[in-house]
Design an enzyme around this catalytic site. Structure first.
Site, PDB file in Angstrom:
ATOM      1  N   ASN A  11      -4.237 -10.126   0.426  1.00 40.31           N
ATOM      2  CA  ASN A  11      -3.398  -9.917  -0.970  1.00 40.31           C
ATOM      3  C   ASN A  11      -1.976 -10.015  -0.634  1.00 40.31           C
ATOM      4  OD1 ASN A  11      -2.185  -8.553  -3.293  1.00 40.31           O
ATOM      5  ND2 ASN A  11      -3.075  -6.676  -2.800  1.00 40.31           N
ATOM      6  N   LYS A  13       0.292  -9.601  -2.624  1.00 36.92           N
ATOM      7  CA  LYS A  13       1.057  -8.982  -3.439  1.00 36.92           C
ATOM      8  C   LYS A  13       2.479  -9.755  -4.046  1.00 36.92           C
ATOM      9  CE  LYS A  13      -0.664  -4.997  -1.041  1.00 36.92           C
ATOM     10  NZ  LYS A  13      -0.154  -3.588  -0.390  1.00 36.92           N
ATOM     11  N   HIS A  97      -6.333  -2.463  -8.138  1.00 38.42           N
ATOM     12  CA  HIS A  97      -5.514  -2.086  -6.873  1.00 38.42           C
ATOM     13  C   HIS A  97      -4.748  -0.741  -7.393  1.00 38.42           C
ATOM     14  CE1 HIS A  97      -2.745  -2.273  -3.738  1.00 38.42           C
ATOM     15  NE2 HIS A  97      -3.630  -3.081  -3.151  1.00 38.42           N
ATOM     16  N   GLU A  99      -1.823   0.003  -6.499  1.00 41.95           N
ATOM     17  CA  GLU A  99      -0.431  -0.237  -6.778  1.00 41.95           C
ATOM     18  C   GLU A  99      -0.515  -0.533  -8.585  1.00 41.95           C
ATOM     19  OE1 GLU A  99       0.473  -3.355  -4.175  1.00 41.95           O
ATOM     20  OE2 GLU A  99       0.537  -1.664  -2.504  1.00 41.95           O
ATOM     21  N   GLU A 169      -9.719   1.212  -0.467  1.00 39.62           N
ATOM     22  CA  GLU A 169      -8.389   1.407   0.175  1.00 39.62           C
ATOM     23  C   GLU A 169      -7.770   2.714  -0.032  1.00 39.62           C
ATOM     24  OE1 GLU A 169      -6.536  -2.955   0.296  1.00 39.62           O
ATOM     25  OE2 GLU A 169      -6.089  -2.183  -1.724  1.00 39.62           O
ATOM     26  N   SER A 215      -3.461  -1.121   5.967  1.00 39.29           N
ATOM     27  CA  SER A 215      -2.738  -1.341   7.241  1.00 39.29           C
ATOM     28  C   SER A 215      -3.765  -1.875   8.117  1.00 39.29           C
ATOM     29  CB  SER A 215      -2.000  -0.039   8.008  1.00 39.29           C
ATOM     30  OG  SER A 215      -1.213   0.294   7.071  1.00 39.29           O
TER      31      SER A 215
HETATM   32  P1  13P Z   1      -1.363  -3.334   3.734  1.00 37.10           P
HETATM   33  O1  13P Z   1      -2.427  -4.148   4.502  1.00 37.10           O
HETATM   34  O2  13P Z   1      -0.080  -3.926   3.720  1.00 37.10           O
HETATM   35  O3  13P Z   1      -1.253  -1.856   4.118  1.00 37.10           O
HETATM   36  O4  13P Z   1      -1.745  -3.383   2.115  1.00 37.10           O
HETATM   37  C1  13P Z   1      -3.106  -3.207   2.224  1.00 37.10           C
HETATM   38  C2  13P Z   1      -3.475  -3.631   0.628  1.00 37.10           C
HETATM   39  O5  13P Z   1      -2.781  -2.980  -0.284  1.00 37.10           O
HETATM   40  C3  13P Z   1      -4.214  -4.713   0.313  1.00 37.10           C
HETATM   41  O6  13P Z   1      -4.617  -4.724  -0.917  1.00 37.10           O
END
Ligand code: 13P
Length: 251
Positions: A11, A13, A97, A99, A169, A215
């Site tokens: 992802n 982002k 997600h 976020e 997640e 992570s």
């Molecule tokens: P990170 O791997 O940067 O922690 O992000 C995880 C994530 O939100 C994948 O969708």
């Protein structure tokens, strides 16, 4: 129990211009040539979907979107529909997600509509669930997940969910460097699989892929993947670099 094919999903982002995304995709394609036994997906920003697709179309890397809107078309300024994503080569759509839930008002109800819209056009939904740090601290993790899964999949029946992927997640592990331990992740994955079994039956609970996200790095992926109910990873930061993401893919 049947063998589930791992999925490693990146992802990206809100990172990378179209040129940067195409360049990273090219580097990834070179590094994963000949890799078998694992599905690979990257989800760049909308503006990079077309140039990235041009680079990956004859490779093992598949294209995904980070979000979608549930109507096919209409007066919805700024939104992008599932058929539109399909038309530029997307095979997957990340939905719900944390976020998007946290910053853009996504709810279990909108997530549900988006999952239905994705399924309607044959986009594989990557349905994200996960608890916050406070919810974990107050021992609400399982009840939060129960609600997210139930409401996110409301009105759907198992026959429709062959292509569904769930991504667990934990919000406290995203971008923080705090990965869930292998056992913590396994416990939740097993619970999510049991929820799928309860609501949709054993066949789907055996076949559905449940990814871990938060992570994930080249040095912790093997431990997570050794857990029986972890079928892949949804990777943020470490997927932005082709070298580190290819190490994750080749765990
Ligand atoms: P990170 O791997 O940067 O922690 O992000 C995880 C994530 O939100 C994948 O969708």
């Amino acid at each position: 129990m049947q063998q589930r094919r791992p999925l490693m999903a990146g992802n990206w982002k809100m990172y990378k211009t179209a040129d940067e995304a195409a360049q990273t995709a090219q580097q990834l394609v070179e590094r994963v040539a000949g890799v078998t036994g694992v599905d690979i997906m990257i989800a760049p920003t909308y503006t990079a979907l077309v140039p990235v697709f041009e680079v990956i179309q004859n490779s093992p890397v598949a294209l995904g979107a980070q979000n979608l809107f549930w109507e096919d078309d209409g007066a919805y300024t700024g939104e992008i529909s599932a058929p539109m994503l399909k038309s530029v080569g997307c095979q997957y759509g990340i939905i719900g997600h944390s976020e998007r839930r946290q910053y853009f008002g996504e709810t279990d109800e909108t997530v549900n509509k988006k999952i239905q819209a994705a399924l309607q056009v044959g986009l594989k939904p990557v349905f994200c669930v996960g608890e916050t740090e406070e919810e974990r601290a107050s021992e609400q993790t399982l009840s939060v997940l129960d609600k997210q899964v139930k409401k996110g999949l409301e009105g759907l029946v198992s026959d429709q969910l062959d292509t569904l992927i769930i991504a667990y997640e934990p919000v406290w592990a995203i971008g923080t460097g705090k990965t869930a331990t292998d056992d913590q992740a396994q416990e939740v994955h097993q619970f999510i699989r049991s929820l799928v079994e309860k609501n949709f039956g054993t066949a789907l609970s055996n076949s559905i892929r449940i990814l871990y996200g938060g992570s994930v790095k080249p040095d912790n992926v093997a431990g997570l993947m050794s857990m029986p109910d972890i079928d892949g990873a949804l990777v943020g930061g470490a997927s932005l670099d082709a070298e580190s993401f290819s190490k994750i893919i080749k765990y």
